[in-house]
Design a protein around this motif. Structure first.
Motif, mmCIF file in Angstrom:
data_model
loop_
_atom_site.group_PDB
_atom_site.id
_atom_site.type_symbol
_atom_site.label_atom_id
_atom_site.label_comp_id
_atom_site.label_asym_id
_atom_site.label_seq_id
_atom_site.Cartn_x
_atom_site.Cartn_y
_atom_site.Cartn_z
ATOM 1 N N UNK A 106 -30.197 33.227 6.315
ATOM 2 C CA UNK A 106 -29.325 33.972 5.305
ATOM 3 C C UNK A 106 -30.174 33.942 3.867
ATOM 4 N N UNK A 107 -30.866 32.706 3.497
ATOM 5 C CA UNK A 107 -31.652 32.871 2.167
ATOM 6 C C UNK A 107 -32.760 33.842 2.241
ATOM 7 N N UNK A 108 -33.581 33.870 3.569
ATOM 8 C CA UNK A 108 -34.782 34.572 3.584
ATOM 9 C C UNK A 108 -34.237 36.333 3.460
ATOM 10 N N UNK A 109 -32.948 36.638 4.383
ATOM 11 C CA UNK A 109 -32.574 37.900 4.244
ATOM 12 C C UNK A 109 -32.290 38.595 2.954
ATOM 13 N N UNK A 110 -31.313 37.471 2.167
ATOM 14 C CA UNK A 110 -31.185 37.869 0.826
ATOM 15 C C UNK A 110 -32.231 38.153 -0.099
ATOM 16 N N UNK A 111 -33.277 37.279 0.023
ATOM 17 C CA UNK A 111 -34.594 37.486 -0.632
ATOM 18 C C UNK A 111 -35.286 38.754 -0.601
ATOM 19 N N UNK A 112 -35.222 39.019 0.819
ATOM 20 C CA UNK A 112 -35.974 40.438 1.332
ATOM 21 C C UNK A 112 -34.958 41.651 0.616
ATOM 22 N N UNK A 113 -33.744 41.456 0.687
ATOM 23 C CA UNK A 113 -32.903 42.622 0.207
ATOM 24 C C UNK A 113 -33.081 42.855 -1.344
ATOM 25 N N UNK A 114 -33.458 41.561 -2.088
ATOM 26 C CA UNK A 114 -33.548 41.958 -3.627
ATOM 27 C C UNK A 114 -35.091 42.325 -3.914
ATOM 28 N N UNK A 115 -35.827 42.048 -2.940
ATOM 29 C CA UNK A 115 -37.405 42.265 -3.324
ATOM 30 C C UNK A 115 -38.009 43.404 -2.682
ATOM 31 N N UNK A 173 -24.491 37.556 -2.870
ATOM 32 C CA UNK A 173 -25.605 36.596 -2.400
ATOM 33 C C UNK A 173 -25.689 35.366 -2.759
ATOM 34 N N UNK A 174 -25.486 35.229 -4.050
ATOM 35 C CA UNK A 174 -25.351 33.711 -4.635
ATOM 36 C C UNK A 174 -24.048 33.169 -4.284
ATOM 37 N N UNK A 175 -22.754 33.680 -3.761
ATOM 38 C CA UNK A 175 -21.608 33.174 -3.381
ATOM 39 C C UNK A 175 -21.857 32.572 -2.086
ATOM 40 N N UNK A 176 -22.567 33.325 -1.235
ATOM 41 C CA UNK A 176 -22.679 32.993 0.282
ATOM 42 C C UNK A 176 -23.751 31.890 0.299
ATOM 43 N N UNK A 177 -24.891 31.890 -0.319
ATOM 44 C CA UNK A 177 -25.913 30.970 -0.403
ATOM 45 C C UNK A 177 -25.255 29.583 -0.881
ATOM 46 N N UNK A 178 -24.563 29.797 -2.040
ATOM 47 C CA UNK A 178 -23.793 28.431 -2.728
ATOM 48 C C UNK A 178 -22.822 28.080 -1.743
ATOM 49 N N UNK A 179 -22.227 28.719 -0.978
ATOM 50 C CA UNK A 179 -21.238 28.074 -0.036
ATOM 51 C C UNK A 179 -22.076 27.504 1.123
ATOM 52 N N UNK A 180 -22.942 27.765 1.618
ATOM 53 C CA UNK A 180 -23.746 27.123 2.733
ATOM 54 C C UNK A 180 -24.559 25.917 2.243
ATOM 55 N N UNK A 181 -24.798 26.239 0.910
ATOM 56 C CA UNK A 181 -25.581 24.696 0.306
ATOM 57 C C UNK A 181 -24.535 23.502 0.306
ATOM 58 N N UNK A 182 -23.197 24.020 0.003
ATOM 59 C CA UNK A 182 -22.042 23.266 -0.082
ATOM 60 C C UNK A 182 -21.908 22.549 1.392
ATOM 61 N N UNK A 183 -22.033 23.616 2.481
ATOM 62 C CA UNK A 183 -22.006 22.884 3.693
ATOM 63 C C UNK A 183 -23.061 22.239 4.132
ATOM 64 N N UNK A 224 -16.030 35.321 0.366
ATOM 65 C CA UNK A 224 -17.071 36.021 0.730
ATOM 66 C C UNK A 224 -16.799 37.306 1.572
ATOM 67 N N UNK A 225 -15.713 37.109 2.409
ATOM 68 C CA UNK A 225 -15.261 38.154 3.161
ATOM 69 C C UNK A 225 -14.737 39.338 2.355
ATOM 70 N N UNK A 226 -13.826 39.081 1.221
ATOM 71 C CA UNK A 226 -13.399 40.029 0.473
ATOM 72 C C UNK A 226 -14.498 40.789 -0.185
ATOM 73 N N UNK A 227 -15.432 40.106 -0.824
ATOM 74 C CA UNK A 227 -16.381 40.982 -1.396
ATOM 75 C C UNK A 227 -17.435 41.618 -0.506
ATOM 76 N N UNK A 228 -17.645 41.102 0.781
ATOM 77 C CA UNK A 228 -18.212 41.766 1.724
ATOM 78 C C UNK A 228 -17.648 43.151 2.150
ATOM 79 N N UNK A 229 -16.268 43.068 2.170
ATOM 80 C CA UNK A 229 -15.618 44.231 2.424
ATOM 81 C C UNK A 229 -15.789 45.283 1.152
ATOM 82 N N UNK A 230 -15.861 44.872 -0.117
ATOM 83 C CA UNK A 230 -15.773 45.646 -1.244
ATOM 84 C C UNK A 230 -17.444 46.334 -1.117
ATOM 85 N N UNK A 231 -18.399 45.506 -0.578
ATOM 86 C CA UNK A 231 -19.576 46.132 -0.791
ATOM 87 C C UNK A 231 -19.956 47.211 0.281
#
Length: 820
Positions: free
Chosen positions: A211-220, A686-696, A720-727
């Protein structure tokens, strides 16, 4: 059927249904308990089947879209990561074991007790554990636990070895992970939670890494949607939208002066210079933290009077004045009344009451009968008036303790194991010899010298006696308990009030920046541009002051400053301004709105029901994961807040769009802001998703499970689901997708508010560290805000539907020319 199963609309619908089911499950848990919620929803076969269907659908969509080259590498990895995480959760559910091991000191055991669906079963461990000793440490002078740990002896294969286990310190034996969960009331026994989930843990952690790797690639990556949005923004006309002047009235919130004291108090006020010296004197708070008196006096006056100043008398002068003239203050109406109904019930008026107003001529307490009636009620049955009576009683009791000199704990007891400090009004019989004589006489002597200093305007003797108290503290306090550097820093922090200054600065500069944007739009003269850049420079200076204040609070407390409601709101405000800064180069309007929004948040943080007290951490929060998890999550809230502001801005633009000659320019402005909106949402998601799983991960290292369907965890997932729908709304091919996207970006913020405030107020759970009873007042503001959003949504939709065909054609032609 194939097209239906692989369509974007199906994905959006399935995610919405998933989020709704999770929200309903948290309500079920609230009213019927965790066991029922897990049995009927979280662990129910139909729910597992739905999650499995969602995974299959996601796999099918990825295969179809990737074959058509619709999905780029980064997003492919992100979506695959969710599949891996869900598979890991399934493996944990099917093969993992969770249980409890309860041991008393000197006892050896190897029977793991497991509860599954209300059924109690036992499982024998392949080794035995003996509890050698249980140790509970408390904060100095307080009953609050600082940490607790168990000293264990592991008996395995005829060998024995000693181990220590404490909160956030896991013991791992043959795949069984032991966590310090709780302890017996007599502190002679320990409760260890045990988890055995080797396969599921590694699969899930692999998903987090993907997940973290994927988001990193998305932004770079230069080929991702985020990159395409960035390039589209460069090509679009960088228009200026109209300033929303109705935000400017918020700046008036920065100034408030509600106080009224008699002339006698002002005439006999202690000099500010000596009050400052007195305020630097160390004292011990009820939770055991050593702090300067200035912190205590500010918090005290804030609780009693809803202000830190009273007509030119600051909180330090107020505290000394009460100690010098208790009879005067008992009769002064300065104690704030919590509600209007209180006035009618007890014959009070003016919003304030005196201490003596609540006692009859024979000395009876007017609130006593009502208090007895209220305490006989269950908490949910208490009315608003009942709660106001309890608040008033708390303030009266607080002032009563102050009158009796029971709050100023300034005398450390020599060689006390608890490191407890005592106040002049406490029982001082534990002090012996010269110490007993000193602590029983010195404070009265000091107050006498302060009275003389007021009369003769010479504070030399008062300063000298105060220095004697300081010398006694340094001699008798435990080593390392008094840090002169931190005390001085806290005094500077209290005097500076950095977040109050930031609140004023953000509101004024944000409003002024909006005005200059409007002015520059109509007048391109040089002075307008100069003023524009001056305001930007001042805003940056306030932002750095904000960081400085957070840094001071971090240094004073010794931990990251986002461990309670007040601190996280201060951090949210900082994150919102940071998010605005990141987009300021593309669109200054977003930065101006972020300043206003941050100012409003700091205003809310400064309300009297918010507690700014610096407190020690509860044991579970003593973890480096706190800094990473909370920092990332709250940063996500900042970007979601920016999206909310931009969405509201676009709804206003939809509403004010007028003559067809103006429509092409308006539409370009709306599209420019919509691109910024989506970019902000992607960063926030991306931050919400990564932060939530850091909490996990934190939960797995603390409690032995990375997901327990706690309401806070569940609502983080819903967000996360709500904003996934919006995006993903842009994938829906409909005429109103642009309007729908902006409206959803506004309403999605409700899930953030529910996650941050609502869970603590409406629901129960393990994440109540930042709970504040005044959070209920936020629901009133939330209701008003929701009403405004409803009006904006309705009117913007009506205006959006009244599209002029000629104007639309002009807009499309102009847009095509710009993009070329």
């Amino acid at each position: 059927m194939k097209n239906l199963f692989s369509s974007s609309a199906t994905t959006v619908i399935m995610l919405c249904v998933y989020a709704i089911v999770l929200a309903i499950a948290t309500i079920i848990e609230k009213f019927y308990g965790t066991a029922i919620a897990k049995a009927e929803v979280y662990h129910a076969p139909w729910f597992l089947f739905y999650q499995g269907t969602l995974v299959l659908h996601l796999i099918f969509v990825l295969v179809v879209k990737h074959c058509r080259r619709y999905v780029k590498l980064g997003m492919l990895i992100v979506h695959c990561a969710f599949i891996v995480i869900l598979i890991g959760a399934l493996v944990s559910f099917l093969t993992g074991e969770e249980g409890i091991l309860h041991l008393r000191e000197g006892e050896t055991g190897n029977r793991l007790v497991m509860l599954d669906g209300g059924q109690r079963t036992e499982h024998e461990l392949p080794f035995a554990i003996e509890l050698k000793n249980f140790e509970l440490s408390r904060y100095p002078g307080s009953s609050s636990p600082s940490s607790y740990e168990s000293v264990l002896v592991i008996h395995k294969d005829g060998e024995s070895r000693s181990e220590h286990i404490s909160m956030n310190n896991v013991l791992d034996i043959q795949g069984y992970r032991f966590f310090q969960a709780s302890y017996d009331e007599d502190e002679q026994g320990t409760v260890l939670s045990v988890n055995h989930d080797i396969a599921g843990r590694y699969i899930t952690y692999s998903g987090y890494f993907l997940l973290a790797t994927g988001f990193l690639i998305v932004f770079l990556s230069g080929k991702s949607r985020f990159s395409r949005l960035r390039h589209r923004l460069k090509r679009l006309y960088s228009g200026r939208t109209i300033a929303f002047l109705f935000f400017l009235h918020l700046s008036t919130f920065a100034f408030a002066d509600i106080s009224d004291l008699s002339d006698i108090v002002r005439r006999h006020a202690v000099s500010p210079s000596h009050a400052k010296k007195f305020a630097a004197l160390p004292m011990q708070s009820p939770n055991g933290r050593v702090m300067p008196i200035s912190t205590f006096s500010s918090e005290l006056l804030r609780k009693l009077h809803k202000s830190t100043e009273v007509k030119g008398i600051n909180s330090d002068q107020f505290l000394l004045s009460v100690l010098l003239m208790p009879d005067v203050w008992m009769r002064l109406p300065f104690i704030s009344l919590p509600g209007e109904d209180i006035c009618g019930r007890y014959g009070l008026s003016g919003g304030y009451c005196a201490y003596t107003d609540l006692f009859t001529d024979d000395g009876s307490y007017k609130l006593q009968k009502d208090l007895e009636r209220i305490y006989r009620k269950k908490v949910p049955e208490r009315s608003l008036l009942d709660k106001d009576v309890l608040k008033l009683d708390e303030r009266i009791n607080l002032f009563h303790q102050l009158l009796n000199r029971q709050l100023l704990s300034i005398f450390p007891l020599d060689n006390a194991q608890s490191n407890k400090w005592y106040a002049p009004g406490d029982d001082l019989s534990l002090f012996i010899g010269k110490d007993s004589m000193f602590v029983s006489k010195i404070f009265d002597w000091y107050l006498d010298e302060v009275r003389q200093s007021i009369l003769n305007h010479n504070q030399t003797e008062a300063d000298r006696v105060l220095d004697m108290i300081v010398a006694y503290q340094n001699a008798k306090a435990s080593a390392g308990l008094i840090s002169s550097e931190k005390l001085e820093a806290e005094c500077r922090y209290n005097a500076l009030q950095p977040f109050r200054l930031c609140r004023i600065g953000y509101l004024l500069l944000g409003g002024a920046l909006l005005l200059t944007l409007f002015g520059i739009r109509s007048d391109r003269r040089c002075w307008g541009n100069i003023l524009h850049y001056v305001l930007l420079g001042l805003a940056l200076a306030v932002f750095h002051l904000h960081m400085y204040g957070m840094g001071m609070r971090w240094y004073i407390s010794g931990h990251a400053p986002w461990s309670n409601s007040y601190e996280t709101m201060v951090y949210v405000a900082w994150a919102i301004v940071l998010a605005g800064l990141l987009f300021a180069r593309r669109n200054v309007l977003s930065f101006a709105l972020s300043l206003l929004f941050a100012g409003v948040i700091l205003f809310v943080a400064g309300l009297n029901w918010m507690d700014p007290e610096i407190t020690p951490l509860v044991p579970v929060l003593k973890s480096p994961w706190l800094m990473f998890h909370v920092a990332v999550i709250v940063a996500a809230y900042g970007f979601f807040g920016i999206s909310w502001l931009i969405g509201m801005s676009n709804m206003v633009l939809f509403i004010i769009t007028g003559h067809k000659s103006r429509r092409p320019e308006r539409m370009l402005q709306i599209e420019e802001l919509s691109i910024l909106n989506e970019m902000s949402l992607w960063v926030g998601l991306a931050l919400m998703t990564v932060g939530t799983f850091l909490g996990a991960v934190w939960a797995n290292e603390t409690w032995g499970r990375y997901w327990g369907w706690d309401p806070k965890e569940t609502w983080a997932l819903i967000t996360i689901l709500v904003y996934a729908v919006v995006t993903h709304v842009h994938l829906l091919k409909c005429d109103s997708s642009l309007w729908l996207f902006n409206v959803l970006s506004v309403w999605a913020f409700a899930s953030v508010l529910m996650t941050y405030f609502g869970v603590n107020y409406f629901l129960n759970g393990m994440h109540a560290y930042g709970y504040n009873e005044g959070a209920g007042d936020m629901m009133v503001y939330g209701g008003v805000l929701a009403g405004v959003c409803v009006l904006f949504t309705v009117f913007s939709y009506i205006r959006w539907k009244k599209t002029d065909v000629v104007a639309d054609t002009e807009y499309e032609i102009k847009k095509l020319k710009i993009e070329k």
